[in-house]
Design a protein around this motif. Sequence first.
Motif, short mmCIF file in Angstrom:
data_model
loop_
_atom_site.label_atom_id
_atom_site.label_comp_id
_atom_site.label_asym_id
_atom_site.label_seq_id
_atom_site.Cartn_x
_atom_site.Cartn_y
_atom_site.Cartn_z
N TRP A 131 0.76 -28.40 41.01
CA TRP A 131 1.31 -27.77 42.22
C TRP A 131 1.48 -26.26 42.05
N GLY A 132 1.09 -25.77 40.89
CA GLY A 132 1.13 -24.33 40.67
C GLY A 132 2.53 -23.76 40.53
N VAL A 133 3.49 -24.56 40.13
CA VAL A 133 4.85 -24.03 40.00
C VAL A 133 5.27 -23.86 38.55
N VAL A 134 4.41 -24.25 37.63
CA VAL A 134 4.69 -24.07 36.21
C VAL A 134 3.40 -23.59 35.54
N ARG A 135 3.58 -22.70 34.58
CA ARG A 135 2.42 -22.16 33.89
C ARG A 135 2.57 -22.47 32.41
N ARG A 136 1.45 -22.76 31.77
CA ARG A 136 1.47 -23.06 30.36
C ARG A 136 1.08 -21.82 29.56
N ILE A 137 1.79 -21.61 28.47
CA ILE A 137 1.54 -20.43 27.64
C ILE A 137 1.27 -20.88 26.22
N ALA A 138 0.25 -20.32 25.62
CA ALA A 138 0.00 -20.59 24.20
C ALA A 138 0.55 -19.43 23.38
#
Lengths: 174, 174
Positions: free
Chosen positions: B74-81
Amino acid sequence: MDKSKKIHPREDAIDRLVEAWGQLASIFGFNRSTGRVSALLLVSDEALSLSAIAERLQISRGNASMCLKELRRWGVVRRIAEPGDRQDYYVGGEDLWRQMIEIARERKRREFDPAAHDALEALEELEGEPAANRLATHLGTLDQIASQLFANDDALVSLIGLLQSGFGNKGVQS
Amino acid sequence: MDKSKKIHPREDAIDRLVEAWGQLASIFGFNRSTGRVSALLLVSDEALSLSAIAERLQISRGNASMCLKELRRWGVVRRIAEPGDRQDYYVGGEDLWRQMIEIARERKRREFDPAAHDALEALEELEGEPAANRLATHLGTLDQIASQLFANDDALVSLIGLLQSGFGNKGVQS
DNA sequence: ACAATCTTTCAGAACATACTGAAACTTCGG
DNA sequence: CCGAAGTTTCAGTATGTTCTGAAAGATTGT
């Protein structure tokens, strides 16, 4: 005798409407059966009895009774007593806009407001944390907007007019 | 050792926010756990790992993974490495208004539009019946309004401004 | 290439919601 | 006051949703 063999265009159309309306109802938090009953009453030019509804939708009378109770509770169906007839009859479809607004207002009051209130209260205790502050501001604004929207019926009615006339479309095409 | 005995005001506040936000999320068709995960990320100033989320909310990693997947969808959380760290980290709360609008638009597209379309199609075949005509007109207008609302992003943003400033309240009090 | 660490998937369990059908209740005519 | 016709309620069942935990799949350092 076997319904699925014979072709009944009108009955088919009603079945499809009933199904689609049940789907729509479930988006707005009603159960599908309740939506189906509502659909049947909405497209019916005459009032229908509980038995007629249960039979037409192939559901138990008990279920039909519960659905009708729910619909009456939301003020979208009215019960009529026909003199000289023991059965009760039900009608829907009276003042659809008003009913929609009432439902939205009530859902906001029962479901949104308490949760939003709890959330804002919890967020107050996290004051000082940037993320919490951002969220509090956002939710506060949202709450305020929703309240404005339902502050009086005229606001919504005007808004509907505004939107119908194409508010927000700067470049009018063709 | 026993969390419930010791008093942690901040943790308590977060628990209550998480619960309330889960409730709000469920109003808008997400499941409660997904809402809870979202809440945790929204009030967190730093990115959180899947394990941290699962532990904090006392849910399985599997479930946390599914919730995060849904939230990313839903595009409300982003994943970060994070370089030099095997775990992935997740952030939320970026551009909340835009996200809300996107969610609403998408839900309309996926759930409302198909059902409304089916209903209107069925109603066309019942043309001539007064009740069916009334319903068709109503639903048609509703559909049109909803489309206007989402025709472009600016419409909604302007609308939000309009509502915040108290549109519709003729008699301004105090 | 292997092992360590983390993530994803998914079958089955746990939980939640909706439906049936029968019993209890209500209403009304005789 | 009784019986017939209709309605409501609700315990138990059926259906649907969400969650867990274990297995499979990735990714990275050695």
